[in-house]
Design an enzyme around this catalytic site. Structure first.
Site, PDB file in Angstrom:
ATOM      1  N   LYS A   1       0.865  -0.489   0.208  1.00  0.00           N
ATOM      2  CA  LYS A   1      -0.214   0.216   0.094  1.00  0.00           C
ATOM      3  C   LYS A   1       1.276   1.613  -0.339  1.00  0.00           C
ATOM      4  O   LYS A   1       0.585   2.152  -0.945  1.00  0.00           O
ATOM      5  CB  LYS A   1      -1.032   0.170   1.160  1.00  0.00           C
ATOM      6  CG  LYS A   1      -1.885  -0.982   1.016  1.00  0.00           C
ATOM      7  CD  LYS A   1      -2.806  -1.784   2.782  1.00  0.00           C
ATOM      8  CE  LYS A   1      -3.638  -1.853   2.435  1.00  0.00           C
ATOM      9  NZ  LYS A   1      -4.754  -2.823   4.051  1.00  0.00           N
TER      10      LYS A   1
ATOM     11  N   GLN B   1      -4.691  -1.409   9.688  1.00  0.00           N
ATOM     12  CA  GLN B   1      -4.665  -3.083   9.178  1.00  0.00           C
ATOM     13  C   GLN B   1      -5.420  -3.276  10.183  1.00  0.00           C
ATOM     14  O   GLN B   1      -4.898  -4.058  11.329  1.00  0.00           O
ATOM     15  CB  GLN B   1      -3.355  -2.700   8.987  1.00  0.00           C
ATOM     16  CG  GLN B   1      -3.045  -4.117   7.751  1.00  0.00           C
ATOM     17  CD  GLN B   1      -3.535  -4.897   6.858  1.00  0.00           C
ATOM     18  OE1 GLN B   1      -3.471  -3.284   6.106  1.00  0.00           O
ATOM     19  NE2 GLN B   1      -3.890  -5.477   6.686  1.00  0.00           N
TER      20      GLN B   1
ATOM     21  N   ASP C   1     -11.627   2.762   4.552  1.00  0.00           N
ATOM     22  CA  ASP C   1     -12.067   1.123   4.058  1.00  0.00           C
ATOM     23  C   ASP C   1     -13.253   1.150   4.385  1.00  0.00           C
ATOM     24  O   ASP C   1     -14.059   0.281   3.222  1.00  0.00           O
ATOM     25  CB  ASP C   1     -11.357   0.431   5.375  1.00  0.00           C
ATOM     26  CG  ASP C   1      -9.988  -0.635   4.943  1.00  0.00           C
ATOM     27  OD1 ASP C   1      -9.639  -0.384   3.667  1.00  0.00           O
ATOM     28  OD2 ASP C   1      -9.194  -0.476   6.073  1.00  0.00           O
TER      29      ASP C   1
END
Length: 300
Positions: free
Chosen positions: A54, A98, A121
């Site tokens: 990422k 994460q 997200d």
């Protein structure tokens, strides 16, 4: 019939190119650089790989990349304090924590502490509610990637019969909502669905996100249907040598490809789209924060 192979790697490259173009315009026209902060708690090997990837791609499209790596024993209060700091940082437009988190941390509490406007997200309860009521929201990356590929292949999915196999909060439920918002007729199926094969067999679009390797065989697929395989499962592959493994999806690729009109492979299908859509979401969040027009084709 041999299905068209939907190349997620190539499509993701196109999405990233669009993101990079928009980032350049934001810099040149408005002096703004979109910023993405990724928070990693602990040393889960898979999570470390994802975070590195990422970060690399964030920089490649010209955005600001910030990584915060915290120890596995980090106190919840310290993690929440960091998120609060990022929420109030005007140079950070997207925040991603994460998952999974170490067991002593409350994932729901942590995710819902992120500002909904920076929740790239799409997991915050406010974004879940907005998506569920058809309002502007941040959309979970994997379902957004699936929707983009379906729109690209079909043009319009209005009126099509879609079955989503899987009811997770991360993929299944938001995927169904996105399909519904595009005027498809949607069924959410799962392991307890009666006559699952018959339910799947009537679908023009099948999205498999159940987490069971090669669960869907070709004789479940309507001839000509589009199959989007979200599954990533690792199986032993003794034919490759002792201790070797292979990645497979939730559908049996060969038998489904013999019947379907189009299908995503595993690997190389949905997977590459997830990070591409994370970058797209960050640009969208940046534009919304600055009252600028959102980039076309990069959101739902």
């Amino acid at each position: 019939m041999t299905a068209k192979r939907i190349d997620g790697k190539e499509f993701a490259a196109r999405v990233r190119a669009k993101v990079a173009e928009h980032v350049t315009r934001l810099k040149n026209d408005h002096g703004i650089t979109p910023g993405l902060a990724v928070v990693l708690v602990g040393e889960d090997p898979a999570s470390q790989v994802y975070v590195r990837s990422k970060g690399k791609m964030t920089v490649e499209v010209g955005m600001k990349s910030v990584e915060h790596k915290l120890g596995a024993d980090t106190a919840e209060a310290d993690l929440l304090a960091l998120i609060d700091q990022l929420n109030n940082d005007p140079e950070i437009h997207g925040i991603l924590v994460q998952l999974p988190l170490p067991g002593h941390l409350d994932e729901d509490l942590v995710i819902n502490s992120i500002s909904p406007a920076k929740d790239v997200d799409g997991f915050h309860i406010s974004n879940v509610g907005l998506l569920g009521t058809g309002q502007k929201s941040m959309v979970p990356c994997t379902p957004l990637g699936c929707l983009m590929m379906l729109r690209d292949h079909h043009g319009s999915i209005s009126g099509m019969d879609a079955v989503v196999i899987g009811r997770s909060n991360i993929v299944g439920k938001p995927m169904a909502q996105l399909l519904l918002n595009d005027s498809a007729t949607v069924t959410i199926a799962h392991s307890r669905t009666k006559d699952l094969a018959e339910v799947v067999r009537r679908a023009d679009i099948v999205v498999a996100a159940v987490g069971r390797p090669e669960m869907v065989p070709g004789d479940w697929i309507k001839p000509g249907a589009t199959v989007i395989d979200v599954g990533i499962n690792r199986l032993d592959a003794p034919e490759k040598g002792e201790g070797k493994t292979k990645l497979v999806g939730d559908v049996d690729f060969d038998s489904c490809a013999a019947v379907a009109g189009a299908i995503t492979p595993v690997p190389g299908g949905v997977g590459p789209m997830t990070i591409a859509c994370l970058l797209a979401n960050t640009v969208t969040a940046c534009c919304r924060a600055n009252d600028l027009a959102e980039p076309e084709g990069l959101t739902a």
